[in-house]
Design a protein around this motif. Sequence first.
Motif, short mmCIF file in Angstrom:
data_model
loop_
_atom_site.label_atom_id
_atom_site.label_comp_id
_atom_site.label_asym_id
_atom_site.label_seq_id
_atom_site.Cartn_x
_atom_site.Cartn_y
_atom_site.Cartn_z
N LEU A 299 0.79 -1.23 0.00
CA LEU A 299 0.00 0.00 0.00
C LEU A 299 0.83 1.29 0.00
N SER A 300 2.15 1.18 -0.10
CA SER A 300 2.98 2.37 0.07
C SER A 300 2.66 3.47 -0.93
N THR A 301 2.20 3.11 -2.13
CA THR A 301 1.90 4.15 -3.12
C THR A 301 0.40 4.26 -3.40
N TYR A 302 -0.41 3.60 -2.58
CA TYR A 302 -1.86 3.72 -2.77
C TYR A 302 -2.34 5.18 -2.76
N PRO A 303 -1.78 6.04 -1.88
CA PRO A 303 -2.26 7.44 -1.87
C PRO A 303 -2.15 8.12 -3.24
N LEU A 304 -1.21 7.68 -4.07
CA LEU A 304 -1.11 8.26 -5.42
C LEU A 304 -2.34 7.87 -6.25
N LEU A 305 -2.76 6.63 -6.19
CA LEU A 305 -3.94 6.22 -6.95
C LEU A 305 -5.17 7.00 -6.47
N ARG A 306 -5.27 7.13 -5.16
CA ARG A 306 -6.40 7.85 -4.59
C ARG A 306 -6.47 9.29 -5.11
N ALA A 307 -5.31 9.95 -5.12
CA ALA A 307 -5.28 11.34 -5.61
C ALA A 307 -5.52 11.40 -7.12
N ALA A 308 -4.94 10.43 -7.83
CA ALA A 308 -5.08 10.44 -9.29
C ALA A 308 -6.52 10.22 -9.72
N MET A 309 -7.28 9.49 -8.93
CA MET A 309 -8.71 9.30 -9.24
C MET A 309 -9.41 10.65 -9.34
N ASP A 310 -9.06 11.55 -8.43
CA ASP A 310 -9.68 12.88 -8.45
C ASP A 310 -9.15 13.72 -9.61
N THR A 311 -7.86 13.60 -9.89
CA THR A 311 -7.30 14.32 -11.04
C THR A 311 -7.98 13.87 -12.33
N LEU A 312 -8.19 12.59 -12.47
CA LEU A 312 -8.79 12.05 -13.69
C LEU A 312 -10.28 12.37 -13.78
N GLY A 313 -10.99 12.15 -12.70
CA GLY A 313 -12.41 12.48 -12.67
C GLY A 313 -13.26 11.59 -13.57
N PRO A 314 -14.56 11.84 -13.56
CA PRO A 314 -15.50 10.95 -14.27
C PRO A 314 -15.37 11.02 -15.79
N THR A 315 -14.69 12.05 -16.32
CA THR A 315 -14.59 12.16 -17.78
C THR A 315 -13.30 11.55 -18.32
N ALA A 316 -12.61 10.81 -17.50
CA ALA A 316 -11.34 10.21 -17.93
C ALA A 316 -11.51 9.42 -19.22
N ASP A 317 -10.47 9.45 -20.05
CA ASP A 317 -10.57 8.75 -21.33
C ASP A 317 -10.38 7.24 -21.14
N ALA A 318 -10.54 6.52 -22.23
CA ALA A 318 -10.55 5.05 -22.16
C ALA A 318 -9.25 4.49 -21.61
N ARG A 319 -8.13 5.10 -22.01
CA ARG A 319 -6.84 4.59 -21.53
C ARG A 319 -6.71 4.76 -20.03
N ALA A 320 -7.15 5.93 -19.55
CA ALA A 320 -7.07 6.21 -18.12
C ALA A 320 -7.99 5.27 -17.34
N ARG A 321 -9.17 5.02 -17.92
CA ARG A 321 -10.10 4.12 -17.23
C ARG A 321 -9.51 2.72 -17.15
N PHE A 322 -8.84 2.29 -18.21
CA PHE A 322 -8.20 0.98 -18.20
C PHE A 322 -7.14 0.92 -17.10
N ALA A 323 -6.33 1.97 -17.03
CA ALA A 323 -5.26 2.01 -16.03
C ALA A 323 -5.83 1.95 -14.62
N VAL A 324 -6.87 2.74 -14.37
CA VAL A 324 -7.48 2.76 -13.04
C VAL A 324 -8.07 1.38 -12.70
N GLY A 325 -8.79 0.81 -13.66
CA GLY A 325 -9.40 -0.50 -13.41
C GLY A 325 -8.37 -1.57 -13.08
N GLN A 326 -7.28 -1.56 -13.84
CA GLN A 326 -6.20 -2.53 -13.60
C GLN A 326 -5.62 -2.39 -12.19
N LEU A 327 -5.32 -1.16 -11.82
CA LEU A 327 -4.70 -0.95 -10.52
C LEU A 327 -5.65 -1.30 -9.39
#
Lengths: 424, 364
Positions: A299-327
Amino acid sequence: MAGILTARETVRRRATPGRLDFSAPAGRLFFTEAPRAMSMTNASLQFPPAILSPEALALRDTLRRFLDDERRGGGFEPQCDGWITPSFEFSRKLGQAGFLALTWPKAYGGHARTQMERFVVTAELLASGAPVAAHWIADRQTGPLLLRIGTEAQRQKYLPPIARGEYSFAIGMSEPDAGSDLASVRTLATPRPGGGWLLNGAKIWTSNAHVYDAMVVFCRTAARTEQRHQGFSQFIVERNLPGVTMNPIRFLTGEHHFNEVVFDNVELSDAQLLGREGDGWAQITSELAFERSGPERFLSTYPLLRAAMDTLGPTADARARFAVGQLVARFWTLYNMSMRVFGRLAAGLEADTEAVLVKELGARLEKEVAETLRLVIHSAPSRQSPDRTQALMATAILHSPSFSLRGGTSEILRGIIARGLGLR
Amino acid sequence: MNDDTILIDTAERLFGDLVSPTLLNAAEAGSFPHVLWSALEDHGMTLAAVPEAEGGAGASIQEAFDLVRVAARHGAPIPLAETLLAGWALSGAGLRVPLGPLTVVVPGEQADLTLTGAPGHWQLNGQARRVPFARAAGHLVALVAHQGQTGVVCLPAARCRLAPDDNLAGESRDTVEVEGVSLTDTQVALIATGVTGEGLFRLGALARVVQMAGALERCLTLAVNYVNERVQFGRPLAKFQAIQHHVATLAGEVSAATVAADAAVRVLAAHGIAEALLEIACAKIRTGEAVGVAAALVHQVHGAMGFTQEYPLHFMTRRLWSWRDEFGNEAYWADQLAGALLPAGGDALWPALTRHAGIAQREG
């Protein structure tokens, strides 16, 4: 096939057959059945399910509220690697609020809770990105060690202040010539005439030793023989003793976290010896599984994913959504794996290989978070950035080499896994 | 053996006895293994999860998926998972569950079916592609949206036109054409609540997850045995550090898959299909990922032997490479997952991830 039961006979033999219910409200398909053990065997690996008690879930909710309040009130700013970042003030607050020394007896300031409750608390703390290093080692390792092998005087002296978040411990294991190969340790404690010990040698990579109150030093108390794991002992060495000097070894970021700690004729009393002389190797190996499978290993870098979710937001493009889903899928899987290993250890069962496996996978995930997200946000990592995501990204990248080194390098871990699988 | 594992132990023996390379090759050449199917049917395993009152064994969701995992561990070339799903859909809709192999047709990109008419005189038209084991199935269970409700249709396979197609493992994945097939009320049920096309699609994804976990377990066993036995340069492959690291990495992927599969099945069993989106999506993504890494590693440590038709590894890896794409691949489920999570923001992620973990029973 004589003697083989049909499925129906088998189910009838059980006291609590399941029931399929398609007519449940809200389109739910659900099943009511008594929980039961399921064989989860692959080769020799075992990951049976773990159960969180209602008390553990209630504790989780209380801690979540506490952490939300602290964060909103400016008590801390979420960061990557929070568990190697000390805040003495924050650890005191956690101690006051009853989140430290969870599993210890109440007589020593503990809360007599279960290992699974401790699992939940550590996972919550890490996911929040709070700075928790000031109590981490003392709470995770030194306290349980003292409870297991410490003298009553040692327990009385150290445990209550650790439980309050007021006393911190470092661990002195690695040396210039003893990294992965810990049996090569040379730091030596020799008996003094009239009692006590004289400590000489040097430790390196000793995290936060310059700001912690004491350290547990792993050293030789007898010359090396054919039996290379014999002749080791551990001592509690308080930071301000004469003859103890610290030299910073700076991270590649410039951060002062590591130290070289030199012992020059440091006089120790018998009261500082941990357990029996010569038991050092068994002491450090017996709790390695708890250390390795803990949530701090993924979990050492989990806070980055948490923050990036807000940076990306609900309009994130397909590549970003894939990345988020994978992680997210990887975090969910490792959370379940880590919890299951913890459950086995808490039940007093052996899970050494499984613990190592969780750490090896966890170290990879800790690196993948930044490597994956940097390609889907406008990445310009900087530790000074006012944009929290960029600042977290910077730490996640700059600290990444350590993820697969600390607590056992991935190469050593893979060797242990292979042995556990029966490769001979 | 105890009562908790006897069903699985029995299944393990049955598959172990009956699923041979000869049977697998014959199945791939187009000969359905009726003997295997009959043996399973005799033991009540094909309708294990159908309630007793409807002719099934009344086994739990978990036991049913355990059976699917065991079947996959042996590469059993039969629609056990599909029959399980079809049985759930039919019994959930109050329709009789016929004997024999069944399969499912779930709405989506691959299926375009239209149900017209009214109670008493139904008609089904349209086409579906990549229908698993349609050639072998006696009946196809299709879910079709109909005026805001879900039509559950039990379509006799004999009434369809089939064009054969298959997946990488030679399992049939046929194109089904339905032209003006009349159906009675014993073959069609309209339901407002309960099973939905989306729900059955999720169950299909979970079935493939469980199958992948089973086949991955077998891959690890094959790898460990092979590297301990095969000698090169005067020592077993297992003595080489590079090989040890490959097998360790393989074990990590296999363990991730088995834990993901088990955790998702438990959440389904305890909380129901509507509550299990995150877990099923995560499990399908992580297991699919594991397949790519694990298949490459298990073949690498087997050398050329693993690339032959003679050695049984390909029965596993070709299925794994197929199953990861069926019922939504990693990209599909990652998109679904992110679509559900991103609007709620970063703070909501951790509570969502941990919501059902370690909770065996449905709350309340």
